[in-house]
Write a protein that holds these residues in place. Structure first.
Motif, mmCIF file in Angstrom:
data_model
loop_
_atom_site.group_PDB
_atom_site.id
_atom_site.type_symbol
_atom_site.label_atom_id
_atom_site.label_comp_id
_atom_site.label_asym_id
_atom_site.label_seq_id
_atom_site.Cartn_x
_atom_site.Cartn_y
_atom_site.Cartn_z
ATOM 1 N N MET A 192 0.843 -1.179 0.000
ATOM 2 C CA MET A 192 0.000 0.000 0.000
ATOM 3 C C MET A 192 0.893 1.248 0.000
ATOM 4 O O MET A 192 1.846 1.342 0.749
ATOM 5 N N SER A 193 0.542 2.202 -0.834
ATOM 6 C CA SER A 193 1.327 3.425 -0.950
ATOM 7 C C SER A 193 0.896 4.444 0.102
ATOM 8 O O SER A 193 -0.266 4.512 0.483
ATOM 9 N N ASN A 194 1.850 5.233 0.555
ATOM 10 C CA ASN A 194 1.546 6.283 1.522
ATOM 11 C C ASN A 194 1.253 7.618 0.854
ATOM 12 O O ASN A 194 1.047 8.606 1.521
ATOM 13 N N THR A 195 1.301 7.645 -0.491
ATOM 14 C CA THR A 195 0.995 8.870 -1.224
ATOM 15 C C THR A 195 -0.061 8.568 -2.282
ATOM 16 O O THR A 195 -0.268 7.412 -2.663
ATOM 17 N N ILE A 196 -0.708 9.646 -2.739
ATOM 18 C CA ILE A 196 -1.701 9.516 -3.802
ATOM 19 C C ILE A 196 -1.399 10.552 -4.887
ATOM 20 O O ILE A 196 -0.870 11.620 -4.593
ATOM 21 N N PRO A 197 -1.753 10.245 -6.137
ATOM 22 C CA PRO A 197 -1.533 11.210 -7.209
ATOM 23 C C PRO A 197 -2.710 12.182 -7.313
ATOM 24 O O PRO A 197 -3.870 11.775 -7.244
ATOM 25 N N VAL A 198 -2.396 13.463 -7.457
ATOM 26 C CA VAL A 198 -3.412 14.490 -7.693
ATOM 27 C C VAL A 198 -2.858 15.496 -8.691
ATOM 28 O O VAL A 198 -1.652 15.559 -8.919
ATOM 29 N N THR A 199 -3.753 16.275 -9.257
ATOM 30 C CA THR A 199 -3.355 17.373 -10.121
ATOM 31 C C THR A 199 -3.710 18.669 -9.422
ATOM 32 O O THR A 199 -4.824 18.808 -8.895
ATOM 33 N N ILE A 200 -2.774 19.590 -9.396
ATOM 34 C CA ILE A 200 -3.030 20.913 -8.822
ATOM 35 C C ILE A 200 -2.909 21.913 -9.955
ATOM 36 O O ILE A 200 -1.887 21.961 -10.642
ATOM 37 N N ASP A 201 -3.982 22.687 -10.152
ATOM 38 C CA ASP A 201 -4.081 23.607 -11.277
ATOM 39 C C ASP A 201 -4.249 25.030 -10.761
ATOM 40 O O ASP A 201 -4.947 25.254 -9.769
ATOM 41 N N PHE A 202 -3.612 25.970 -11.421
ATOM 42 C CA PHE A 202 -3.665 27.383 -11.038
ATOM 43 C C PHE A 202 -4.095 28.206 -12.240
ATOM 44 O O PHE A 202 -3.595 27.991 -13.346
ATOM 45 N N SER A 203 -5.010 29.176 -12.025
ATOM 46 C CA SER A 203 -5.413 30.045 -13.129
ATOM 47 C C SER A 203 -5.881 31.394 -12.599
ATOM 48 O O SER A 203 -5.909 31.628 -11.395
ATOM 49 N N GLY A 204 -6.248 32.276 -13.514
ATOM 50 C CA GLY A 204 -6.709 33.604 -13.144
ATOM 51 C C GLY A 204 -5.611 34.502 -12.612
ATOM 52 O O GLY A 204 -5.887 35.490 -11.946
ATOM 53 N N GLY A 205 -4.369 34.155 -12.883
ATOM 54 C CA GLY A 205 -3.225 34.920 -12.383
ATOM 55 C C GLY A 205 -2.455 34.176 -11.315
ATOM 56 O O GLY A 205 -1.284 34.462 -11.076
ATOM 57 N N ALA A 206 -3.065 33.208 -10.647
ATOM 58 C CA ALA A 206 -2.382 32.428 -9.611
ATOM 59 C C ALA A 206 -1.222 31.626 -10.187
ATOM 60 O O ALA A 206 -0.252 31.328 -9.484
ATOM 61 N N GLU A 207 -1.286 31.319 -11.486
ATOM 62 C CA GLU A 207 -0.223 30.521 -12.105
ATOM 63 C C GLU A 207 1.118 31.247 -12.135
ATOM 64 O O GLU A 207 2.157 30.621 -12.278
ATOM 65 N N PHE A 208 1.107 32.559 -11.966
ATOM 66 C CA PHE A 208 2.359 33.315 -11.980
ATOM 67 C C PHE A 208 3.135 33.200 -10.663
ATOM 68 O O PHE A 208 4.269 33.657 -10.569
ATOM 69 N N LEU A 209 2.534 32.579 -9.669
ATOM 70 C CA LEU A 209 3.184 32.424 -8.365
ATOM 71 C C LEU A 209 3.817 31.048 -8.184
ATOM 72 O O LEU A 209 4.464 30.803 -7.173
ATOM 73 N N VAL A 210 3.612 30.153 -9.137
ATOM 74 C CA VAL A 210 4.049 28.765 -8.988
ATOM 75 C C VAL A 210 4.903 28.327 -10.169
ATOM 76 O O VAL A 210 5.055 29.046 -11.145
ATOM 77 N N LYS A 211 5.438 27.116 -10.086
ATOM 78 C CA LYS A 211 6.345 26.590 -11.096
ATOM 79 C C LYS A 211 5.673 26.345 -12.442
ATOM 80 O O LYS A 211 6.294 26.493 -13.474
ATOM 81 N N ALA A 212 4.417 25.925 -12.437
ATOM 82 C CA ALA A 212 3.704 25.619 -13.681
ATOM 83 C C ALA A 212 2.210 25.707 -13.439
ATOM 84 O O ALA A 212 1.740 25.520 -12.313
ATOM 85 N N LYS A 213 1.456 25.973 -14.496
ATOM 86 C CA LYS A 213 0.013 26.144 -14.401
ATOM 87 C C LYS A 213 -0.680 24.904 -13.845
ATOM 88 O O LYS A 213 -1.531 25.000 -12.984
ATOM 89 N N ALA A 214 -0.341 23.739 -14.343
ATOM 90 C CA ALA A 214 -0.921 22.484 -13.855
ATOM 91 C C ALA A 214 0.222 21.537 -13.508
ATOM 92 O O ALA A 214 1.186 21.422 -14.264
ATOM 93 N N GLN A 215 0.085 20.888 -12.372
ATOM 94 C CA GLN A 215 1.150 20.007 -11.921
ATOM 95 C C GLN A 215 0.564 18.716 -11.360
ATOM 96 O O GLN A 215 -0.371 18.756 -10.560
ATOM 97 N N LYS A 216 1.110 17.612 -11.805
ATOM 98 C CA LYS A 216 0.745 16.312 -11.237
ATOM 99 C C LYS A 216 1.747 16.034 -10.133
ATOM 100 O O LYS A 216 2.948 16.029 -10.368
ATOM 101 N N VAL A 217 1.233 15.831 -8.939
ATOM 102 C CA VAL A 217 2.100 15.644 -7.778
ATOM 103 C C VAL A 217 1.615 14.461 -6.949
ATOM 104 O O VAL A 217 0.505 13.964 -7.132
#
Length: 101
Positions: free
Chosen positions: A1-26
């Motif tokens: 059993m894994s202790n992590t799960i995959p999710v996508t974190i998406d930023f838009s409306g200007g928030a994407e300028f504060l992070v590494k990329a607009k959409a990130q799978k982490v």
């Protein structure tokens, strides 16, 4: 059993300028809540720490005013807000509604 799960974190409306990329799978720890995701974003994704207050409050326990947060296209206000448990495959979206002019 894994202790992590995959999710996508998406930023838009200007928030994407504060992070590494607009959409990130982490990978985030299993059983994380939205509040845990906010801390993950602060610690791992934000690149413009001088303007982080445009996305998160001081302790990263809530989003800043003017930021809409969605989980799988559903406003978190209709869910359990910051206590919503994140599931594998979820997409968490941060949309800034504040624009300069």
């Amino acid at each position: 059993m894994s202790n992590t799960i995959p999710v996508t974190i998406d930023f838009s409306g200007g928030a994407e300028f504060l992070v590494k990329a607009k959409a990130q799978k982490v990978q985030i720890p299993a059983d994380s809540t939205l509040r845990d995701v906010l801390k993950f974003v602060r610690d791992n994704l934000v690149t413009d720490v001088n303007r982080i207050n445009m996305l998160l409050n001081d302790d990263a326990s809530e989003v800043a005013h003017g930021v809409i947060t969605l989980i799988n296209d559903t406003d978190t206000g209709l869910l359990s807000e910051y206590d919503t448990v994140i599931e594998a495959g979820d997409t968490i979206t941060f949309v800034s509604t504040l624009h300069g002019g």
